[in-house]
Write an enzyme that holds these catalytic residues in place. Structure first.
Site, PDB file in Angstrom:
ATOM      1  N   LYS A 204      -2.670 -14.289 -15.156  1.00  0.00           N
ATOM      2  CA  LYS A 204      -3.878 -14.791 -14.496  1.00  0.00           C
ATOM      3  C   LYS A 204      -5.098 -14.461 -15.349  1.00  0.00           C
ATOM      4  O   LYS A 204      -5.362 -13.302 -15.662  1.00  0.00           O
ATOM      5  CB  LYS A 204      -4.011 -14.147 -13.105  1.00  0.00           C
ATOM      6  CG  LYS A 204      -5.282 -14.528 -12.362  1.00  0.00           C
ATOM      7  CD  LYS A 204      -5.363 -13.805 -11.024  1.00  0.00           C
ATOM      8  CE  LYS A 204      -6.680 -14.058 -10.324  1.00  0.00           C
ATOM      9  NZ  LYS A 204      -6.816 -13.293  -9.073  1.00  0.00           N
TER      10      LYS A 204
ATOM     11  N   ALA B 174       0.822  -1.213   0.000  1.00  0.00           N
ATOM     12  CA  ALA B 174       0.000   0.000   0.000  1.00  0.00           C
ATOM     13  C   ALA B 174       0.852   1.257   0.000  1.00  0.00           C
ATOM     14  O   ALA B 174       0.603   2.199  -0.770  1.00  0.00           O
ATOM     15  CB  ALA B 174      -0.942  -0.003   1.199  1.00  0.00           C
TER      16      ALA B 174
ATOM     17  N   VAL C 184       7.037   5.216  14.588  1.00  0.00           N
ATOM     18  CA  VAL C 184       6.320   6.344  15.186  1.00  0.00           C
ATOM     19  C   VAL C 184       6.034   6.062  16.658  1.00  0.00           C
ATOM     20  O   VAL C 184       5.490   5.015  17.016  1.00  0.00           O
ATOM     21  CB  VAL C 184       5.007   6.615  14.431  1.00  0.00           C
ATOM     22  CG1 VAL C 184       4.180   7.683  15.152  1.00  0.00           C
ATOM     23  CG2 VAL C 184       5.292   7.049  12.996  1.00  0.00           C
TER      24      VAL C 184
ATOM     25  N   ILE D  79      -5.315  -5.624  -3.330  1.00  0.00           N
ATOM     26  CA  ILE D  79      -4.502  -4.654  -4.069  1.00  0.00           C
ATOM     27  C   ILE D  79      -5.393  -3.742  -4.898  1.00  0.00           C
ATOM     28  O   ILE D  79      -5.102  -2.539  -5.055  1.00  0.00           O
ATOM     29  CB  ILE D  79      -3.455  -5.382  -4.932  1.00  0.00           C
ATOM     30  CG1 ILE D  79      -2.367  -5.978  -4.022  1.00  0.00           C
ATOM     31  CG2 ILE D  79      -2.836  -4.452  -5.970  1.00  0.00           C
ATOM     32  CD1 ILE D  79      -1.301  -6.775  -4.735  1.00  0.00           C
TER      33      ILE D  79
ATOM     34  N   GLY E 168     -18.169   0.252  -9.042  1.00  0.00           N
ATOM     35  CA  GLY E 168     -18.137  -1.131  -8.576  1.00  0.00           C
ATOM     36  C   GLY E 168     -17.060  -1.903  -9.310  1.00  0.00           C
ATOM     37  O   GLY E 168     -16.834  -1.683 -10.503  1.00  0.00           O
TER      38      GLY E 168
ATOM     39  N   SER F  89       9.561   1.210   9.142  1.00  0.00           N
ATOM     40  CA  SER F  89      10.568   0.640  10.033  1.00  0.00           C
ATOM     41  C   SER F  89      10.847  -0.788   9.637  1.00  0.00           C
ATOM     42  O   SER F  89       9.920  -1.593   9.455  1.00  0.00           O
ATOM     43  CB  SER F  89      10.095   0.688  11.489  1.00  0.00           C
ATOM     44  OG  SER F  89      10.980  -0.020  12.321  1.00  0.00           O
TER      45      SER F  89
ATOM     46  N   THR G 218      -9.103  -8.861  -4.147  1.00  0.00           N
ATOM     47  CA  THR G 218      -9.473  -7.442  -4.192  1.00  0.00           C
ATOM     48  C   THR G 218      -8.594  -6.545  -3.324  1.00  0.00           C
ATOM     49  O   THR G 218      -8.748  -5.326  -3.359  1.00  0.00           O
ATOM     50  CB  THR G 218     -10.930  -7.255  -3.745  1.00  0.00           C
ATOM     51  OG1 THR G 218     -11.120  -7.895  -2.472  1.00  0.00           O
ATOM     52  CG2 THR G 218     -11.890  -7.858  -4.766  1.00  0.00           C
TER      53      THR G 218
ATOM     54  N   PRO H 189     -13.984 -15.927 -14.916  1.00  0.00           N
ATOM     55  CA  PRO H 189     -13.008 -15.412 -15.875  1.00  0.00           C
ATOM     56  C   PRO H 189     -12.975 -13.891 -15.933  1.00  0.00           C
ATOM     57  O   PRO H 189     -13.921 -13.220 -15.525  1.00  0.00           O
ATOM     58  CB  PRO H 189     -13.528 -15.971 -17.199  1.00  0.00           C
ATOM     59  CG  PRO H 189     -15.027 -15.937 -17.032  1.00  0.00           C
ATOM     60  CD  PRO H 189     -15.273 -16.244 -15.565  1.00  0.00           C
TER      61      PRO H 189
END
Length: 501
Positions: A78, A15, A185, A346, A434, A39, A344, A96
């Site tokens: 994929k 992320a 932090v 990523i 969506g 870190s 879902t 698919p």
């Protein structure tokens, strides 16, 4: 100089470095200072090894060469996801990345197929899908030419090593001016008047100020939750699986161009084939299976020797009540978590980044933009939630406590509406926002034996013999196109995407 001139991304991993790469590339002509704090002492979850086709747009927007990316991340192609034992024990189907049949007229292809099926006999709808047949035979090629033609009307995604992808994007980001700051932090300072995050202090004593913070700190939500107390909508009653065991193993056999999700008595198991190894995991609901038993089930099913010790993950499905709160935007696990059944994780990171870029506060943080961001991301999460839940409730299984739980579950109104429209006449409600388009819903609904009672009456305008002949031509052409497609391992070598080339 713009009012927003300093951006601090808290957390690396997939992320954090996706965010850094996109912002540094998109806003390279602005006078922005972008830093990322992470870190080495804090491990990352390594979100996602399997992706959706949208990732190609993300990489392309960054100017990333596909061959270089695939070699660096040990990636495979994929074409979809295979689901085993979800409708009934022994069932299997592939969701698919592509439509069924070929476009034509004002009527969806599957409506003609439904009329043929309800009149007597028809092959399975998957026989008219190039990506399904290619995946089943381990074949792959990149679509070319006219997307209206069989063999070109499909998309594809990647299966890759998430840690390699994060490292790849780190190099990309630093080359584009992002500053990486090592540290953990230990304190967050808020402005007294606005409540905005003013700065974070690291364990080394450094104090980092910024105008906009992006929280990629994972499940902890160090800024969005611990500092701003944004709140979390718990969706565990709909998606109650709350733990996972993950372990890589040596690969065996042909490289298959699809991810596999196999339903178990108290959850499900994933298999993700990469060039150098196979990723495996068991997502489960700990109310009905112990951690030790879940681990043993996973280890007993590995296709080859394990390459590491099993890793335990704990989570709670749901989302933040606000994804953008004051001057903090949460992206990745800090924004919410939905189990990786449809790859879902990523993609939701990508949606968060893309939406932030579209609404980026160059002058100042506008409350209207903040509200728009939160509304869009809420819809994205909720519609993914509904699609994942569909897999659990469109089932005939009642062989365990978990499956019996889903058989009697009260569904969200949005999902009830979609199922009702499908079972009555084979219609899939379309959304402007969506992740999953109608063919995805059709794949799961039919794959798990939820058939419509009727079809679109406009299909009666066509002669039944004409429909049968048309569909048979499509079926034959699809099979011929697949037969002419190389095996994925062969394509990787010729495409110069194999890691050893």
């Amino acid at each position: 100089m713009s009012a927003i001139s300093r951006i601090c991304i808290l957390g690396g991993g997939t992320a954090g470095w996706m965010t850094a790469a996109a912002l540094s590339r998109k806003f390279r002509n602005l006078d922005l200072n972008i830093s990322l704090v992470e870190s080495d002492q804090i491990g990352t979850v390594g979100v996602g090894e399997a992706t959706l086709p949208h990732i190609r747009l993300f990489n392309r927007a960054l100017g990333i060469d596909e061959r270089t990316f695939m070699k660096s991340t040990e990636a495979t192609f994929k074409l979809g996801i295979q689901f085993c034992d979800w409708g009934r024990l022994g069932d299997h189907y592939i969701h698919p990345f592509g439509d069924y049949g070929v476009p034509g007229g004002d009527l969806d292809f599957h409506q003609l197929w439904l009329r043929l099926r309800l009149s007597g006999h028809a092959p399975r709808l998957s026989d008219y899908s190039y990506p399904v047949l290619a995946a089943e035979h381990g074949r792959f090629r990149i679509p070319e030419g006219d997307p209206n033609q069989i063999g070109s009307n499909f998309g594809y995604a990647y299966q890759f090593d998430a840690s390699h992808y994060a490292h790849f994007l780190r190099n990309f980001s630093e080359a584009n001016g992002v500053s990486r700051i090592e540290g953990r932090v230990i304190d967050v300072a808020l402005e007294g008047e606005t409540g905005h995050v003013e700065s974070v202090t690291l364990d080394c004593g450094n104090r980092i100020e910024a105008d906009l913070f992006v929280d990629c700190s994972g499940f902890r939500g160090l800024l969005i939750e611990q500092a701003l107390e944004t709140g979390y909508d718990d969706w565990s009653h709909w998606l109650p699986c709350n733990r996972a065991i993950a372990v890589p193993c040596e690969s065996r056999g042909e490289l298959l161009p699809y991810t596999r999700a196999t339903a178990r008595t108290a959850g499900w198991q994933w298999r993700i084939p990469l060039q150098h190894r196979t990723g495996n995991g068991h997502v489960y609901w700990n109310e009905f299976i112990s951690d030790d038993e879940a681990t043993q089930q996973l280890m007993d099913s590995l296709e080859g020797p394990a390459l590491a010790d099993p890793k335990q993950l704990f989570f709670k499905t749901g989302r933040r009540r606000k994804f953008w709160n004051r001057n903090v935007v949460a992206i990745g696990l800090s924004a919410g978590f939905l189990e990786p059944l449809e790859s879902t994780s990523i993609h939701l990171i990508q949606e968060g980044i893309t939406t932030l870029i579209e609404l980026f506060p160059v002058e100042r943080i506008d409350p209207l933009d903040l509200a728009e961001y939160n509304e869009r991301m809420a819809l994205n999460f909720e519609r993914v939630r509904d699609f994942l839940l569909l897999h659990y409730v469109a089932t005939q299984r009642d062989d365990s406590e978990m499956w019996r739980y889903f058989r009697s579950l009260e569904l969200p109104d949005s999902l009830e509406e979609k199922i009702a429209a499908w079972t009555s006449r084979g219609y899939v409600i379309k959304y402007e926002l969506g992740t999953f388009l109608p063919p995805s819903w059709i794949a799961v609904l039919l794959g798990q034996n939820l058939y419509p009672e009727h079809y679109d009456p406009r299909a009666d305008r066509y002669d039944l013999n004409e429909i049968a002949e048309r569909l048979e031509r499509v079926r034959i052409e699809t099979a011929q196109a697949v037969a002419a497609t190389p095996m994925q391992s062969e394509f990787l070598r010729h495409h110069d995407a194999a890691s050893g080339t």
